[in-house]
Design an enzyme around this catalytic site. Structure first.
Site, PDB file in Angstrom:
ATOM      1  N   GLY A  67       0.828  -1.195   0.000  1.00  0.00           N
ATOM      2  CA  GLY A  67       0.000   0.000   0.000  1.00  0.00           C
ATOM      3  C   GLY A  67       0.861   1.241   0.000  1.00  0.00           C
ATOM      4  NE  ARG A  72     -29.354 -15.143   8.208  1.00  0.00           N
ATOM      5  CZ  ARG A  72     -29.838 -14.648   7.066  1.00  0.00           C
ATOM      6  NH1 ARG A  72     -31.150 -14.524   6.896  1.00  0.00           N
ATOM      7  NH2 ARG A  72     -29.039 -14.272   6.107  1.00  0.00           N
ATOM      8  CD  GLU A 103       0.781  -7.472   9.695  1.00  0.00           C
ATOM      9  OE1 GLU A 103       1.230  -8.168  10.609  1.00  0.00           O
ATOM     10  OE2 GLU A 103       1.486  -6.702   9.011  1.00  0.00           O
TER      11      GLU A 103
END
Lengths: 672, 674
Positions: free
Chosen positions: A183, A339, A430
């Site tokens: 980035g 949900r 990561e």
């Protein structure tokens, strides 16, 4: 006309809010992590919300170039604000968080500078950090390559030492060695921290980090023999497309020897490679810090999606209109609660585990300072697993919230498509989530082996010291309410995790080739690792609710959410509990009944429980999730802002539509 | 500088070795998957026609602004229509062509909903009047049902059509904000006419929702007619995706239409304003519904197969870890964790293809019965097609996203084709019936069927197994070793037993309750699960039936058997809690299933690339640098990157205003725009 009726001060959710059974402000303080953190957050959130430069509602409608240019503007404006107001580091981080748009500054502050701090010598830090701190240089973190992601040791870029000039020669020998993804690299950075194979004296010493200037500080053009650009459009409208993830190639680019980060290893003028005697474990502290931030982020992102879905579900009505009464609020349906409410509980769970990880970071830092590396394997595994689990659940949870908003969730005006698109890379960066779980599994097997030979497991693995008991005991639940007992809950999760780990451990131990057995068993190992991580979160949540928490009803709400979180995991994964023989199907069915009773306990508090996350409308960026619940007015207004609505008769009518309607496809006016 | 990728040899095939290892005749599998020689030839011809026509190029789509994207989709739609007329394509060929163009536009709704609805609900006289114009696209129609405040509950719509006998007209009106028509595709900018669903009011009485044809734009200059407010509803999920479609909003301010514009096949209003129901059986409409759902299931298979093709090919090209002693790293497809997530989806794409074939038969069967006024199996057909629509679209949407994740970081690039595929597909979970609501309908049917069974009525079709409920609730699974799981009757019994037990469990709960509606609502999460179990059984049973037939081509039948077993065992292990909780399976039997599943992964592995080749997607249709037939992934990712608008200039736009002032600490200087 219609849509203009909006009155100031309308609150379509007032009735919901009036029904809450706890002190909202106290819950806000708890979730923020204390009065100070609360104050800072609030101040920064408002600062961003009230500054027109940070407006984001047009984001999904603008082409990429404009979007990117505008993100440069926001980043610069933020920096100006930080300097003008003399913001602290904490405040600056919050500010960037609330701006809610990925830009090069994240990598500069979040990766480039921490890597310098961790891997540069003091002399090197002295040279580079002052420039980086005032942004006279912009740095990115160039590790992954087109052909290589998770396997850092497989990187192909080379840095070959040339003793004759005292320089490293950086080179990209193949297409697949192209740096890919960093980035801020594509268009903004002036410098890159490049990970490359160090070669000196014809020997390959593996991957090391080098500081390479890639663009001129005069006119920003790429330096000679450096090829750099953006890697193209990414998932979603807006989303990560404000970031210039980049590609980078070197054609024998020379840098001074001193640009190698030399805290952990050096190359002498003569080209001799020397490892320093600094313990390599010191780097783990930074890793724990980064993962702690990721888990906190997960909680925040999930809380945004849940806020939108809960508020909209309270506004939206569907079916069940009787005798002049309006239709039923969607939030009252069990299928919706089933949900949605577990995700609400999950947000609280991740927030709490995030607090705990902050403590863990402090603890690790102190130990490292005392050269105590004893807990590192456990800490590494625990934070790897939590990173994996919280990001995967959050990504799926955001998308689930979008689906729970029905058709309107598919509109960018709901804010949810963009939230998903911008969040989902967290599952990959990561550390790929799957690979991390396999690391956890490896740790579990090793811990079991050590426990077998008498070493006592520590921290989040301590329960594995109790394996005899956990693999033989049966659950004692006989009534639904038994499931509300914290020690019952804890034992269930411990027994399940222990049994799954032991099951895998035995199979691997029996196999002639344990590496190939590990690969063969990897799907089960991933599941065992997941069970272990879920146990960690459940246990930290339980620990938290057993403490005193100020504010009327706050503790009670947290207890409900804690039980709901645990029981939702238990029922969703009941196969594990049943297959390992710990639970009977009757006990599972009691858990399901109890879960529904908890839905009913959450229902009257649902809107207040998301209000407690304290998100501004600006930060949510959602017509469906507005605080005032004035959903339809804003969906309608927003629609008219679409570029397609700029002209009444659509562009393309004369060229492509009229010839169809008039059967003049071959006529002079047709461009078909 | 871009020279690095120019070294590429032309006819490279990085997957040649994978293809050489296949153990079946790929061409025969292609014909099987296409549904026969004729379908295969049509598909191939039309796919190539689209792929070779530059107007239908789509690689720039993710980079375009919405306006450009939309305008370009109008161009494509017009160009397609021109080709259809020029070449005199059949209806089958035209449908294929629109699908391969792979970009939602107004013609989907015109042909798929507007004309279909006219055929089903208009009288012959009305059809005569409107269809001729619609068939030549002299009018463009859309289907305006849902409203801003109302989706699934059609009976809750608010738009009114009030009859005024003094002028023999209906007055269409949008009384509230929430009554705004919202979502209809093609409405926003393209349609001239809308089929409007509105409450029919005559003689001050509300007769509920009916359909009316309303002209909304001038046929001369395309300007909205007086008192009609119409526009686009805004940007939707994803780059490209559904943004080529002008989903619209529509409001009427007392707009008058002739009485004859009400579709009058099933009910009519007389000149005097009298409402009359026709004696035509309303069930006739079910035929169209079955047809549409059949199409949705077939499409689910196609979309899932595209994602799986991309993920399988890329997983065979991508290498990661395990490079030892100068050997290359391990292909990602060789990892069990990758197989565990990917191969079941491959099997699922095959399963849905097969259940789609069966639904075609079902449609023919239903049509024949309806023609003979035989409505006996309609409830079963309704439940079965509702359930299959629900599970296939949900699993496909999640499966596409799963495939994207299986492609690691690069799957996040639009160049992978997967983000757009997901964004374009996921609305299928919501349109034509919200998936959760559909499953609750299935659950209702199951409970009703069980009640009828108890009183002696024999269940039919896909519910026939419920006639065997005594046996299914008492028997135990006989599996004692992994291989037993490869026996079709063992698998079938397991899925029947699980589904029956879940349904019976729910039914007993509901029956015991004092208020059965309340109990149904309270139990709805479990009912949804029971319905899902029932639908999975349907797919498993149809796959087993198919795999037991003779299928031509060397090794084809064997591959289908493997995939069938893999599909069933993957469902079984994923949902093992159901099988365990109902007491049908033991923990050991589940472990056997997991081991057997892995053995099946190993059978699939050497055939994986060939099994996705058999879907026969062109590179154009896939639109993916990762899923290319030749496996030349990295060259094309690299080339593609340079096409991004951000790469048009070396120094980025915005440098002078926003970056330079930062770098040179001149934030307050004259050149700063900050």
């Amino acid at each position: 006309m219609i849509g203009e009726k909006e009155g100031a001060g309308v609150d379509y959710l007032a009735e919901e809010r009036a029904g809450a059974q706890f002190d909202l402000h106290s819950m806000k303080l708890f979730l923020a992590g204390g009065q100070h953190a609360y104050d800072v957050s609030k101040r920064m959130a408002d600062l961003v919300a009230n500054d027109p430069v940070f407006a984001k509602e047009d984001r999904v409608r603008v082409p990429r170039k404009e979007h990117y240019k505008n993100s440069l503007r926001k980043a610069g404006h933020a920096w100006k604000t930080i300097l003008e107001q003399g913001l602290t580091e904490e405040e600056s981080m919050k500010l960037r968080g609330f701006i809610d748009e990925p830009t090069y500054t994240e990598l500069h502050w979040g990766m480039f500078i921490p890597a310098l701090k961790g891997q540069a010598t003091e002399e090197q830090q002295h040279k580079w950090l002052p420039k980086a701190y005032k942004m006279a240089i912009i740095g990115c973190y160039a590790q992954t390559e087109l052909g290589h992601g998770s396997n850092v040791q497989g990187l192909e870029t080379t840095a070959t030492f040339d003793a004759s000039t005292d320089e490293f020669v950086l080179h990209s020998p193949t297409l697949t060695s192209t740096k890919w993804w960093p980035g801020g690299l594509g268009k903004a950075s002036t410098h890159a921290l490049v990970y490359a194979r160090l070669i000196t004296d014809s020997q390959d010493y593996g991957v090391h980090a080098f500081i390479v200037q890639i663009r001129s500080l005069e006119d920003h053009t790429p330096l000679p023999n450096v090829t750099v650009g953006d890697i193209g459009v990414k998932f979603g409208n807006g989303g990560y497309n404000s970031m210039d993830n980049g590609l980078l190639r070197f054609d024998h680019v020379r840098i001074p020897r001193e640009n190698m980060l030399m805290k952990l290893a050096t190359v002498t003028k003569e080209g001799k490679y020397i490892r320093s005697n600094k313990p390599r474990q010191l780097g783990y502290g930074a890793m724990v810090f980064v993962r702690q931030g990721i888990v906190t982020d997960a909680s925040i992102y999930l809380s945004r999606a849940v806020t939108i879905a809960v508020r909209y579900s309270a506004i939206r009505r569907q079916f069940g209109a009787k005798d002049d009464k309006p239709e039923v609020q969607v939030i009252d349906y069990r299928t919706q609660q089933y949900r949605l409410f577990p995700l609400l509980a999950t947000v609280y769970a991740y927030r709490i585990v995030g607090f705990w990880m902050k403590w863990l970071y402090a603890d690790v830092t102190e130990r490292l300072n005392n050269n105590d590396f004893s807990t590192l394997p456990e800490v590494h595994s625990c934070t790897a697993g939590l990173k994996s689990m919280t990001t995967a659940i959050t990504a799926d949870g955001i998308e689930e919230c979008r689906k729970l908003c029905g058709g309107h969730g598919y509109l960018c005006a709901s804010g949810l498509p963009e939230l998903y698109a911008v969040y989902v890379p967290a599952c990959t960066y990561e550390g790929d989530n799957n690979i991390l779980l396999l690391q956890v599994a490896r740790f579990l097997l090793k811990t079991l082996a050590q426990a077998g030979s008498g070493t006592k497991p520590v921290g989040t693995a301590a329960y594995l010291g109790n394996i005899q008991h956990l693999t033989s005991v049966n659950c004692k639940v006989s009534r639904g309410e038994d499931w509300l007992n914290p020690s019952v809950m804890l034992e269930a999760f411990e027994a399940r995790a222990a049994r799954m780990a032991v099951g895998c451990g035995m199979r691997v131990a029996k196999a002639p080739d344990s590496e190939s057995a590990f690969n063969e068993l990897s799907p089960e190992l991933v599941e065992a690792a997941q069970a272990h991580c879920q146990l960690i979160v459940v246990s930290k949540f339980i620990e938290q609710v057993q403490k005193d928490i100020p504010g009327e009803g706050v503790k009670q709400q947290l207890e409900v959410l804690c039980n709901l979180y645990a029981l939702s995991l238990l029922t969703a994964h009941s196969g594990d509990f049943l297959a390992t023989g710990y639970l009977t199907s009757r006990q599972v069915s009691l858990a399901k009944d109890q879960q529904k009773a908890l839905f009913s306990a959450v229902r009257p508090n649902a809107v207040a429980l998301v209000d407690a996350f304290d998100h501004t409308d600006n930060y949510l960026g959602s017509d469906l999730g507005r605080y005032d619940g004035d959903v339809y007015t804003h969906l309608y207004k927003n629609a008219w802002k679409d570029p397609l609505n700029e002209s009444v008769v659509t562009e393309g009518y004369h060229d492509y539509l009229r010839p169809v309607l008039k059967q003049q496809l071959w006529g002079p006016a047709s461009k078909l």
